[in-house]
Design an enzyme around this catalytic site. Sequence first.
Site, PDB file in Angstrom:
ATOM      1  N   HIS A   1       0.834  -1.209   0.000  1.00 37.73           N
ATOM      2  CA  HIS A   1       0.000   0.000   0.000  1.00 37.73           C
ATOM      3  C   HIS A   1       0.861   1.247   0.000  1.00 37.73           C
ATOM      4  O   HIS A   1       1.884   1.336   0.671  1.00 37.73           O
ATOM      5  CB  HIS A   1      -1.021  -0.006   1.134  1.00 37.73           C
TER       6      HIS A   1
ATOM      7  N   GLU B   1      -5.394   1.995   1.848  1.00 41.34           N
ATOM      8  CA  GLU B   1      -5.314   0.797   2.688  1.00 41.34           C
ATOM      9  C   GLU B   1      -5.607   1.134   4.135  1.00 41.34           C
ATOM     10  O   GLU B   1      -6.286   0.372   4.835  1.00 41.34           O
ATOM     11  CB  GLU B   1      -3.921   0.151   2.559  1.00 41.34           C
ATOM     12  N   GLU B   2      -5.088   2.266   4.592  1.00 45.29           N
ATOM     13  CA  GLU B   2      -5.236   2.631   5.998  1.00 45.29           C
ATOM     14  C   GLU B   2      -6.679   2.962   6.363  1.00 45.29           C
ATOM     15  O   GLU B   2      -7.012   3.064   7.533  1.00 45.29           O
ATOM     16  CB  GLU B   2      -4.326   3.816   6.336  1.00 45.29           C
TER      17      GLU B   2
ATOM     18  N   ASP C   1       3.881  -5.497   3.521  1.00 42.22           N
ATOM     19  CA  ASP C   1       3.400  -4.381   4.329  1.00 42.22           C
ATOM     20  C   ASP C   1       4.222  -4.323   5.612  1.00 42.22           C
ATOM     21  O   ASP C   1       4.060  -5.167   6.491  1.00 42.22           O
ATOM     22  CB  ASP C   1       1.916  -4.580   4.641  1.00 42.22           C
TER      23      ASP C   1
ATOM     24  N   HIS D   1       2.560   3.929  13.020  1.00 38.50           N
ATOM     25  CA  HIS D   1       1.465   4.911  12.935  1.00 38.50           C
ATOM     26  C   HIS D   1       1.771   6.186  13.719  1.00 38.50           C
ATOM     27  O   HIS D   1       0.841   6.860  14.179  1.00 38.50           O
ATOM     28  CB  HIS D   1       0.139   4.304  13.398  1.00 38.50           C
TER      29      HIS D   1
END
Length: 460
Positions: A262, A306-307, A335, A415
């Site tokens: 992604h 994707e997130e 990923d 993140h």
Amino acid sequence: MRFSIPLILLLLPCALSYTHPKPITPSHVVSDITSRNLLQTLSALSKIAASNGGNRAFGLSGYRRSVDYILSRIPRTISAQEQEFTALFALVKDIQLREVGAEEDVYVFGLTYSPSTNASGITAELALGPPGLPGCSAEGYQGLDVKDKIVLTQRFRCPDQTTLAGRVRAAVAAGAAAVIVYHDLPTKPTAGTLSAPDPVRYRPAGFIGLVDGEKWKARIEKGEKVRVYFRQIQVIEERKTWNVIAETRNGDPGSVIVFGAHLDSVQAGPGINDDGSGVSLILELLRSAAKYSTRMKLRFCFWGAEENGLLGSKYYVSALPHSDLTNIRAYLNFDMVSRGYFGVFDGDGSTHGLAGANGSAAIEALLSESLRKEGVDVVPVAFTGGSDYASFMAVGIPVGGLHTGAGIEQDPCYHQVCDGYDNANATTLTVMAKAAGYTMARLAVEGERLIPSGSTKWRS
């Protein structure tokens, strides 16, 4: 047709210089992949984020710049296109969480696609939801008085494979006016999605840190009444975004191996390990494959959104005609591949119990074989449904891939704003990329034998 002499002179060197590409081999591909090239991509993505509000997230300018960068790096010998689609974009415009009577706010992340409160917010008593599995259903709330209260519940993987949405739906079904989920990890919550808006089954929902959640939990368990104020204004609207799909011009179009990562980050940071690392790996596989002839057609996908719930890969799979889906022999996902353990998805299910479709075990074996040659310990990784392989797994396509872990031990910047260029480990990334390259070359030549036609078991 008559050609002018200058045009003939222009065409002649091209004709003389053309040579049929040599066959792909694992040794050629492994040699092509270098740390320098991998890090060049990470540096470029980091700079894009820095120039676009600190992220490369879906719906924002940094993502479009990332798409343009990938397109600029694809050789002309590779066929490439953008696949545009629309998806629900969400942006928290205003959010506040504070205990009534306290002087300072508690940090809270607004869960993506959460309903907004009204402009004045909600003030209510904080009530504990049941821990563990009971907190995944309304039945688990029997005997608990949560009606019109703000429920405090801990993040937990529910039977529907969600860690946040299932907790929110259960609390709302039991009568909650709002839901605050607290983390099960010590990292700062900077991302989290409910996958799609649902004004019936959701109420305003936020995500707070483990320490703050445990403090409130301890006080409530001692019998103290805690009242909190919660306000959240979230804009949710459709915005267009893009997948980038590239593939070799040679190879059997009826036998396709797909590789994906992604391209988007979370809004909180630049997303260099998650998932600039996978993007750099895929780009190097693509650039190497462009040099060679292959039996199988190789396809390289850079997923959008994707997130926000695997939206790009879900769209791709849903939009492909059935005949094109049946041509896909396998999907390999990358990923987060630049720091942590050397993880290979548990294709045969021997470690975690959930296996991919027939052929997934062969992918696991190839990737593991290459990593073990480098003298590293291979960690079998469970299929949790948390990345784009899930879109292919859902329709019965054999899947596999690499992953270095998202826990705080593997990546404390997961993140977070600190997931920048310096967060990547060049050695780990290079080892993983070469393992992927070895596997790509083997599948490009031997895929028909390793993953026989008919391995895909179609699911509706």
